[in-house]
Write a protein that holds these residues in place. Structure first.
Motif, PDB file in Angstrom:
ATOM      1  N   ALA A 313       0.837  -1.203   0.000  1.00  0.00           N
ATOM      2  CA  ALA A 313       0.000   0.000   0.000  1.00  0.00           C
ATOM      3  C   ALA A 313       0.871   1.252   0.000  1.00  0.00           C
ATOM      4  N   GLU A 314       1.918   1.217   0.788  1.00  0.00           N
ATOM      5  CA  GLU A 314       2.798   2.382   0.865  1.00  0.00           C
ATOM      6  C   GLU A 314       3.451   2.636  -0.495  1.00  0.00           C
ATOM      7  N   LYS A 315       3.872   1.554  -1.145  1.00  0.00           N
ATOM      8  CA  LYS A 315       4.479   1.680  -2.476  1.00  0.00           C
ATOM      9  C   LYS A 315       3.481   2.253  -3.480  1.00  0.00           C
ATOM     10  N   ALA A 316       2.235   1.831  -3.358  1.00  0.00           N
ATOM     11  CA  ALA A 316       1.206   2.271  -4.308  1.00  0.00           C
ATOM     12  C   ALA A 316       0.556   3.584  -3.876  1.00  0.00           C
ATOM     13  N   ASN A 317       1.062   4.163  -2.771  1.00  0.00           N
ATOM     14  CA  ASN A 317       0.498   5.419  -2.272  1.00  0.00           C
ATOM     15  C   ASN A 317      -0.966   5.320  -1.860  1.00  0.00           C
ATOM     16  N   ILE A 318      -1.333   4.192  -1.290  1.00  0.00           N
ATOM     17  CA  ILE A 318      -2.705   4.006  -0.815  1.00  0.00           C
ATOM     18  C   ILE A 318      -2.713   4.212   0.696  1.00  0.00           C
ATOM     19  N   LYS A 319      -3.577   5.113   1.132  1.00  0.00           N
ATOM     20  CA  LYS A 319      -3.687   5.431   2.549  1.00  0.00           C
ATOM     21  C   LYS A 319      -4.444   4.314   3.269  1.00  0.00           C
ATOM     22  N   LEU A 320      -3.815   3.739   4.294  1.00  0.00           N
ATOM     23  CA  LEU A 320      -4.510   2.700   5.067  1.00  0.00           C
ATOM     24  C   LEU A 320      -4.609   3.132   6.516  1.00  0.00           C
ATOM     25  N   GLY A 321      -5.668   2.709   7.189  1.00  0.00           N
ATOM     26  CA  GLY A 321      -5.786   2.962   8.610  1.00  0.00           C
ATOM     27  C   GLY A 321      -5.379   1.737   9.398  1.00  0.00           C
ATOM     28  N   ASP A 322      -4.892   1.962  10.625  1.00  0.00           N
ATOM     29  CA  ASP A 322      -4.486   0.814  11.440  1.00  0.00           C
ATOM     30  C   ASP A 322      -5.300   0.748  12.736  1.00  0.00           C
ATOM     31  N   TRP A 323      -6.554   1.181  12.678  1.00  0.00           N
ATOM     32  CA  TRP A 323      -7.392   1.127  13.870  1.00  0.00           C
ATOM     33  C   TRP A 323      -7.721  -0.306  14.229  1.00  0.00           C
ATOM     34  N   PHE A 324      -7.548  -0.599  15.490  1.00  0.00           N
ATOM     35  CA  PHE A 324      -7.896  -1.920  16.035  1.00  0.00           C
ATOM     36  C   PHE A 324      -7.051  -3.051  15.475  1.00  0.00           C
ATOM     37  N   VAL A 325      -5.805  -2.740  15.118  1.00  0.00           N
ATOM     38  CA  VAL A 325      -4.864  -3.818  14.857  1.00  0.00           C
ATOM     39  C   VAL A 325      -4.430  -4.400  16.208  1.00  0.00           C
ATOM     40  N   SER A 326      -4.880  -3.737  17.266  1.00  0.00           N
ATOM     41  CA  SER A 326      -4.731  -4.261  18.621  1.00  0.00           C
ATOM     42  C   SER A 326      -6.117  -4.259  19.252  1.00  0.00           C
ATOM     43  N   MET A 327      -6.350  -5.168  20.200  1.00  0.00           N
ATOM     44  CA  MET A 327      -7.663  -5.210  20.858  1.00  0.00           C
ATOM     45  C   MET A 327      -7.896  -3.968  21.703  1.00  0.00           C
ATOM     46  N   ILE A 328      -6.814  -3.417  22.248  1.00  0.00           N
ATOM     47  CA  ILE A 328      -6.914  -2.121  22.919  1.00  0.00           C
ATOM     48  C   ILE A 328      -5.884  -1.205  22.263  1.00  0.00           C
ATOM     49  N   HIS A 329      -6.258  -0.736  21.112  1.00  0.00           N
ATOM     50  CA  HIS A 329      -5.420   0.073  20.232  1.00  0.00           C
ATOM     51  C   HIS A 329      -4.751   1.224  21.005  1.00  0.00           C
ATOM     52  N   PRO A 330      -3.486   1.527  20.872  1.00  0.00           N
ATOM     53  CA  PRO A 330      -2.484   0.857  20.051  1.00  0.00           C
ATOM     54  C   PRO A 330      -1.549  -0.051  20.858  1.00  0.00           C
ATOM     55  N   ILE A 331      -1.997  -0.625  21.954  1.00  0.00           N
ATOM     56  CA  ILE A 331      -1.134  -1.452  22.797  1.00  0.00           C
ATOM     57  C   ILE A 331      -0.727  -2.728  22.055  1.00  0.00           C
ATOM     58  N   GLU A 332       0.559  -3.079  22.137  1.00  0.00           N
ATOM     59  CA  GLU A 332       1.000  -4.282  21.441  1.00  0.00           C
ATOM     60  C   GLU A 332       1.349  -5.427  22.379  1.00  0.00           C
ATOM     61  N   ASN A 333       1.677  -5.099  23.627  1.00  0.00           N
ATOM     62  CA  ASN A 333       1.944  -6.178  24.583  1.00  0.00           C
ATOM     63  C   ASN A 333       1.642  -5.716  26.006  1.00  0.00           C
ATOM     64  N   ASN A 334       1.917  -6.578  26.982  1.00  0.00           N
ATOM     65  CA  ASN A 334       1.581  -6.289  28.389  1.00  0.00           C
ATOM     66  C   ASN A 334       0.096  -6.001  28.582  1.00  0.00           C
ATOM     67  N   PHE A 335      -0.734  -6.743  27.847  1.00  0.00           N
ATOM     68  CA  PHE A 335      -2.191  -6.536  27.934  1.00  0.00           C
ATOM     69  C   PHE A 335      -2.715  -6.713  29.353  1.00  0.00           C
ATOM     70  N   ASN A 336      -2.077  -7.635  30.119  1.00  0.00           N
ATOM     71  CA  ASN A 336      -2.600  -7.920  31.471  1.00  0.00           C
ATOM     72  C   ASN A 336      -2.586  -6.697  32.358  1.00  0.00           C
ATOM     73  N   GLU A 337      -1.696  -5.757  32.045  1.00  0.00           N
ATOM     74  CA  GLU A 337      -1.676  -4.540  32.841  1.00  0.00           C
ATOM     75  C   GLU A 337      -3.028  -3.822  32.763  1.00  0.00           C
ATOM     76  N   TRP A 338      -3.706  -4.020  31.629  1.00  0.00           N
ATOM     77  CA  TRP A 338      -5.047  -3.434  31.433  1.00  0.00           C
ATOM     78  C   TRP A 338      -6.150  -4.452  31.750  1.00  0.00           C
ATOM     79  N   PHE A 339      -5.783  -5.521  32.453  1.00  0.00           N
ATOM     80  CA  PHE A 339      -6.726  -6.588  32.836  1.00  0.00           C
ATOM     81  C   PHE A 339      -7.294  -7.308  31.618  1.00  0.00           C
ATOM     82  N   LEU A 340      -6.562  -7.290  30.513  1.00  0.00           N
ATOM     83  CA  LEU A 340      -7.037  -7.949  29.287  1.00  0.00           C
ATOM     84  C   LEU A 340      -6.219  -9.220  29.043  1.00  0.00           C
TER      85      LEU A 340
END
Ligand SMILES: *Cc1c(COP(=O)(O)O)cnc(C)c1O
Length: 380
Positions: A313-340
């Motif tokens: 997409a970046e090569k083709a200049n297409i704008k993409l959104g990354d909403w909810f690529v995490s269950m509690i966006h934008p956290i990627e790890n240590n979910f348990n800290e949020w009780f998840l």
């Protein structure tokens, strides 16, 4: 000016100005609602396991516990069934969300909550200006909150507001709001600058460079980003969190809200084009009966190899959104800290691992469709 802004918001929500309250950010509005509802230590608040981290944060800051529930693979919203299973004697409040601009099972969930003496909040950060069964999003719950952050239905750079529908809580939210801190001159100045950069300097040519720069700087806490460093690295409430809106936000809000209806029309128009394409190619699409309640702030797509899809997409200049690529966006790890505990919510976990979003304000849908065609094998 504030009165004009509130008046215009109230019109969209078919209510009065006295039920509308403005804040520095949407999350601050959520915090104000929870506090006005008397949510405190030991209470439980039910919310979808498919949201922004700032939502559980507001609950945790008050000492209450976020109780996550899974979502439907069809609507990306939670369901009454999941909610029923999560109810305990400690449940004080249920939070529902119009993910990407779609509400679902709203009346059922709110009726159930009322029967059980539980308060309801609608997270309308995606759905302002959209409708659910003929009434504006935010119309049904005891209170709802809205965001005017960069990518939300209309923007004031950052910002948010609240609609308190349940008259019994108007006094208490007015009391809570007395504690709001005034934003400082420096941060309003910074917001003003970012707003004008975004408006006049961000062009298709500079977009990718500026996006990367902005993300980097806001991660470091160097710009008034949507999230300061602390909010995404810990459950500590940041200093000066409970902040009022500025005159600047209210002034541009009163102006930008005028475009809401036409922008939503455009979003829906583009979304229907994407949806028809996906359906035609036997990919995941939004089913017919959901379309009338959808305002398509973003168009969700599911992919097999997300990194590859993003690179292409970046090569083709297409704008993409990354909403909810995490269950509690934008956290990627240590979910348990949020009780998840992601494994407990298999649908939300699976979808967040495959999620990307198309820009529904796309000015060149033909180009986007050509890109999707080229990457069809990667789409689910
Ligand atoms: C953007 C967003 C929020 C928070 O809005 P802010 O104005 O950034 O505080 C809350 N919930 C969801 C689902 C969002 O997308």
């Amino acid at each position: 000016m504030s009165a004009e802004y509130k008046n215009k918001i109230a019109k969209v929500l078919q209510t009065q100005e006295s039920n509308i309250f403005t804040y520095w950010k949407g999350r601050v509005g959520l915090y104000a609602i929870l506090k006005a509802f008397g949510i405190k230590e030991g209470d439980e608040v039910i919310l979808p396991a498919f949201t922004c981290v700032v939502v559980p944060n507001a609950i945790i800051y008050l000492g209450a516990k976020p109780i996550y529930v899974d979502i439907s693979a069809k609507t990306y919203n939670t369901t009454l069934n999941y909610i029923k299973k999560a109810i305990t004697p400690k449940t004080k409040c249920i939070l529902i969300q119009n993910t990407f601009g779609l509400s679902s099972e709203v009346e059922e969930i709110i009726d159930f909550a009322k029967e059980n003496n539980i308060l309801t909040i609608e997270d309308c950060t995606h759905g302002f200006g959209g409708y659910y069964n003929g009434n504006p999003n935010g119309f049904y719950a005891d209170a709802s909150f809205f965001s005017t952050q960069w990518n939300k239905p209309f923007s004031t750079g950052i910002g948010g507001f609240v609609y308190v529908k349940n008259q019994n809580y108007l006094n208490s939210i007015n009391l809570v709001n007395k504690e709001l801190i005034k934003p400082g001159f420096k941060e309003v100045f910074m917001l003003r600058m970012l707003y004008f950069i975004n408006k006049y300097i961000v062009t298709p040519k500079t977009y990718w460079f500026l996006i990367k720069m902005y993300r980097f700087l806001s991660k470091k806490g160097l710009v008034v980003g949507s999230s300061t460093g602390g909010e995404i690295t810990s459950i500590e409430m940041p200093k000066n969190y409970f902040k009022a809106s500025s005159k600047f936000q209210e002034k541009i809000g009163a102006k930008n809200i005028n475009k809401l209806t036409s922008v939503i029309e455009k979003r829906k128009e583009n979304a229907l084009v994407f949806n028809a394409f996906l359906k035609q190619n036997n990919k995941t699409f939004v089913s017919e009966e959901l379309l009338k309640n959808h305002s398509f702030l973003k168009f969700p797509i599911l992919v097999k190899d997300r990194e590859l899809f993003k690179q292409n997409a970046e090569k083709a200049n297409i704008k993409l959104g990354d909403w909810f690529v995490s269950m509690i966006h934008p956290i990627e790890n240590n979910f348990n800290e949020w009780f998840l505990y992601p494994k407990d919510y298999p649908i939300a976990e699976n979808i967040s691992n495959r999620m990307l979003n198309l820009d529904t304000e796309d000015k060149a849908t033909k180009k986007t469709l050509a890109f999707l065609t080229q990457n069809l094998d990667n789409i689910i």
